[in-house]
Design an enzyme around this catalytic site. Structure first.
Site, PDB file in Angstrom:
ATOM      1  N   ILE A   1       0.721  -1.231   0.075  1.00 61.50           N
ATOM      2  CA  ILE A   1      -0.110   0.096  -0.027  1.00 61.50           C
ATOM      3  C   ILE A   1       1.173   1.352  -0.190  1.00 61.50           C
ATOM      4  O   ILE A   1       1.860   1.434   0.832  1.00 61.50           O
ATOM      5  CB  ILE A   1      -0.887   0.040   1.193  1.00 61.50           C
ATOM      6  CG1 ILE A   1      -1.942   1.050   1.255  1.00 61.50           C
ATOM      7  CG2 ILE A   1      -0.335  -0.158   2.641  1.00 61.50           C
ATOM      8  CD1 ILE A   1      -3.073   1.045   2.235  1.00 61.50           C
ATOM      9  N   SER A   2       0.632   2.139  -0.867  1.00 61.46           N
ATOM     10  CA  SER A   2       1.538   3.165  -1.077  1.00 61.46           C
ATOM     11  C   SER A   2       1.721   4.082   0.264  1.00 61.46           C
ATOM     12  O   SER A   2       0.720   4.171   0.961  1.00 61.46           O
ATOM     13  CB  SER A   2       1.249   4.150  -2.072  1.00 61.46           C
ATOM     14  OG  SER A   2       1.347   3.477  -3.295  1.00 61.46           O
TER      15      SER A   2
END
Ligand code: SAH
Length: 207
Positions: free
Chosen positions: A54-55
């Site tokens: 997940i960024s």
């Protein structure tokens, strides 16, 4: 904790109030494995399975700010991942189309996003290098994996006035914004270095 996260990314330079508000509303911990809940509101990327992440919230906010989303805009995302970036776009009232090449992630997000109240227009298990010609043109396209080169298909699927936000490069990527100024011309702007998982060719065949 969410407010603290917003304060952090504001300090790092995000100014768009709508983007900050979206991040303040989204329960990021639900997009991660439950064992990592403590990490959910740190400004860091995190593993989500299938070798993906997940960024980092700052990166999500930075890319979203460059997209300049208006309510009702038709936005294509490449790299659905956890669905978090898609949720940010949905908070901004975009019509979201998102493509993921990992079946496992696609299947998980397809169930999960609507269950937390975020309903995308369409999630696609496919190869983002091809874009989504049947739904083109788009007001904006956002690529959330590091692209070794800029896929021509994505540029061609932008409306005139539309924006493509894409990290370009191999080991390190330069955040790049293309604005389509006419049928045949694009403006290009660069915004510094980021690190993403790679944008890979073709669908994965797992599960
Ligand atoms: N936007 C995501 C970030 C996920 S990381 C989030 O908010 O969580 C990038 C994702 O891009 C990974 O899930 C990876 O599988 C996917 N990806 C890489 N190459 C792709 C391609 N060609 N087409 C579609 N998705 C791709």
């Amino acid at each position: 904790m969410r407010n603290q996260l917003v304060a952090t990314i504001e300090r790092k330079g995000i100014t768009d109030k709508k983007v900050l508000e979206a991040i303040s509303k989204i329960p990021r911990h639900l997009f991660m494995d439950s064992s990592f809940v403590d990490f959910a509101y740190q400004d860091k990327p995190f593993p989500i399975g299938a070798d993906q992440t997940i960024s980092q919230p700052f990166t999500v906010a930075f890319q979203t700010e460059l997209l300049k989303v208006k309510p009702g805009d038709k936005i294509l995302e490449i790299g659905t991942g956890s669905g978090y970036q898609a949720a940010v776009l949905i908070e901004l009232k975009a019509q979201v189309y998102s493509i993921e090449r990992q079946k496992e992630l696609y299947t998980r997000v397809k169930k999960f996003l609507p269950s937390v109240g975020y309903v995308p227009k369409k999630l696609i298990y496919g190869d983002g290098y091809l874009g989504l010609p049947e739904e083109a043109p788009f007001d904006g396209i956002i690529v959330t994996a590091g692209a070794p080169e800029v896929p021509k298909a994505l540029l061609s699927q932008l409306k005139v006035g539309g924006r493509l936000v894409i990290p370009v490069g191999d080991d390190v990527q330069v955040m790049t914004l293309f604005i389509r100024t006419s049928e045949k011309s694009f403006e290009k702007h660069e915004f510094g270095d980021f690190r993403f998982v790679p944008m890979l060719k073709e669908k994965s065949n797992n599960r």
